[in-house]
Design a protein around this motif. Structure first.
Motif, short mmCIF file in Angstrom:
data_model
loop_
_atom_site.label_atom_id
_atom_site.label_comp_id
_atom_site.label_asym_id
_atom_site.label_seq_id
_atom_site.Cartn_x
_atom_site.Cartn_y
_atom_site.Cartn_z
N ARG A 204 0.83 -1.20 0.00
CA ARG A 204 0.00 0.00 0.00
C ARG A 204 0.87 1.26 0.00
O ARG A 204 2.01 1.23 0.47
CB ARG A 204 -0.90 0.01 1.24
CG ARG A 204 -1.86 -1.15 1.27
CD ARG A 204 -2.54 -1.28 2.60
NE ARG A 204 -1.61 -1.81 3.59
CZ ARG A 204 -1.95 -2.17 4.82
NH1 ARG A 204 -3.19 -2.03 5.23
NH2 ARG A 204 -1.06 -2.66 5.66
N PRO A 205 0.32 2.38 -0.49
CA PRO A 205 1.05 3.64 -0.37
C PRO A 205 1.24 3.99 1.11
O PRO A 205 0.37 3.71 1.93
CB PRO A 205 0.15 4.66 -1.05
CG PRO A 205 -0.79 3.87 -1.89
CD PRO A 205 -0.94 2.53 -1.21
N VAL A 206 2.39 4.59 1.42
CA VAL A 206 2.71 4.96 2.80
C VAL A 206 3.17 6.41 2.84
O VAL A 206 4.07 6.81 2.10
CB VAL A 206 3.81 4.05 3.38
CG1 VAL A 206 4.16 4.47 4.80
CG2 VAL A 206 3.40 2.59 3.33
N LEU A 207 2.54 7.20 3.71
CA LEU A 207 2.97 8.56 3.99
C LEU A 207 3.93 8.49 5.17
O LEU A 207 3.56 8.00 6.23
CB LEU A 207 1.78 9.44 4.33
CG LEU A 207 0.78 9.66 3.20
CD1 LEU A 207 -0.59 9.97 3.74
CD2 LEU A 207 1.27 10.77 2.31
N ARG A 208 5.15 8.97 4.98
CA ARG A 208 6.16 8.96 6.04
C ARG A 208 6.51 10.41 6.36
O ARG A 208 7.07 11.11 5.52
CB ARG A 208 7.40 8.22 5.57
CG ARG A 208 7.17 6.77 5.30
CD ARG A 208 8.40 6.13 4.63
NE ARG A 208 8.12 4.76 4.27
CZ ARG A 208 7.57 4.39 3.12
NH1 ARG A 208 7.24 5.29 2.22
NH2 ARG A 208 7.34 3.12 2.86
N LEU A 209 6.19 10.84 7.58
CA LEU A 209 6.40 12.23 7.96
C LEU A 209 7.22 12.32 9.24
O LEU A 209 6.82 11.77 10.27
CB LEU A 209 5.06 12.93 8.17
CG LEU A 209 4.13 12.99 6.96
CD1 LEU A 209 2.75 13.46 7.39
CD2 LEU A 209 4.71 13.90 5.91
N GLY A 210 8.34 13.01 9.16
CA GLY A 210 9.10 13.36 10.36
C GLY A 210 8.54 14.66 10.91
O GLY A 210 8.49 15.66 10.20
N LEU A 211 8.10 14.65 12.14
CA LEU A 211 7.50 15.84 12.75
C LEU A 211 8.59 16.69 13.38
O LEU A 211 9.49 16.18 14.03
CB LEU A 211 6.47 15.43 13.79
CG LEU A 211 5.32 14.55 13.29
CD1 LEU A 211 4.42 14.15 14.45
CD2 LEU A 211 4.53 15.26 12.21
N GLY A 212 8.48 18.00 13.23
CA GLY A 212 9.44 18.92 13.78
C GLY A 212 10.43 19.39 12.71
O GLY A 212 10.43 18.91 11.58
N ALA A 213 11.28 20.34 13.11
CA ALA A 213 12.24 20.92 12.16
C ALA A 213 13.19 19.86 11.60
O ALA A 213 13.56 19.91 10.43
CB ALA A 213 13.04 22.03 12.85
N ALA A 214 13.57 18.88 12.39
CA ALA A 214 14.49 17.85 11.93
C ALA A 214 13.86 16.93 10.89
O ALA A 214 14.55 16.25 10.15
CB ALA A 214 15.01 17.02 13.11
#
Length: 177
Positions: free
Chosen positions: A96-106
């Motif tokens: 399946r498609p996956v959204l990968r998000l790092g939260l914050g400025a880093a």
């Protein structure tokens, strides 16, 4: 229960996608959103506390992989760009498609280079609107940075300063790029 009621009303309108947090009990999710016709279900796991360890992200990814959904979204707080690597690797084998998000400025690279990060899109907010999640870009910034073209652009990073010899930056950026 109020948020679930809002999602149920949204589902009745027939949106293309509906984003439901994984923390909603599975039985509730299936009962309320199991029959959704053409609406695709995004199952989200948000972790706002910083624990982007390989083991921590792998555990979250394993939980998401076992759930019924059309798309998966893994959003975790990161405090250093090096912590994006386990996020980048997460759910690579899932069809399946996956959204990968790092939260914050880093986590900025996961948003600015969403396509290279394996995500089908990223999220932005209108200019003058506060971000809905740490590190979220505005539409104006996304346009200025040419995010829609980012997959074809070659990223360039310049590292400098007295501590550059001991910096993990070249290793981290080369691995990500």
């Amino acid at each position: 229960s109020e948020r679930l009621a809002v999602l149920e009303r949204a589902l009745a309108a027939g949106p293309g996608y509906l984003d439901v947090e994984q923390r909603v009990p599975r039985a509730e999710r299936l009962r309320r959103f199991g029959s959704r016709e053409r609406t695709r279900l995004i199952l989200s796991s948000h972790r706002f506390e910083a624990d982007a360890s390989l083991a921590g992200i792998a555990a979250l990814a394993g939980e998401l992989a076992a759930e019924p959904a059309d798309l998966l979204k893994l959003a975790v707080a990161v405090t250093d760009a090096a912590e994006l690597w386990p996020l980048y690797q997460a759910l690579r084998q899932d069809p399946r498609p996956v959204l990968r998000l790092g939260l914050g400025a880093a986590g900025l690279l996961s948003r600015a280079l969403a396509g290279r990060f394996g995500s089908p899109w990223t999220y932005v907010v209108p200019d003058g609107t506060p971000p809905l999640a740490p590190g979220q870009l505005t539409l104006g910034t996304a346009r200025a940075w040419r995010l829609t073209e980012a997959a074809e652009l070659a990223p360039l990073v310049l590292l400098g300063g007295p501590q550059v010899i001991g910096s993990p930056g070249p290793r981290v950026y080369n691995r990500l790029f």
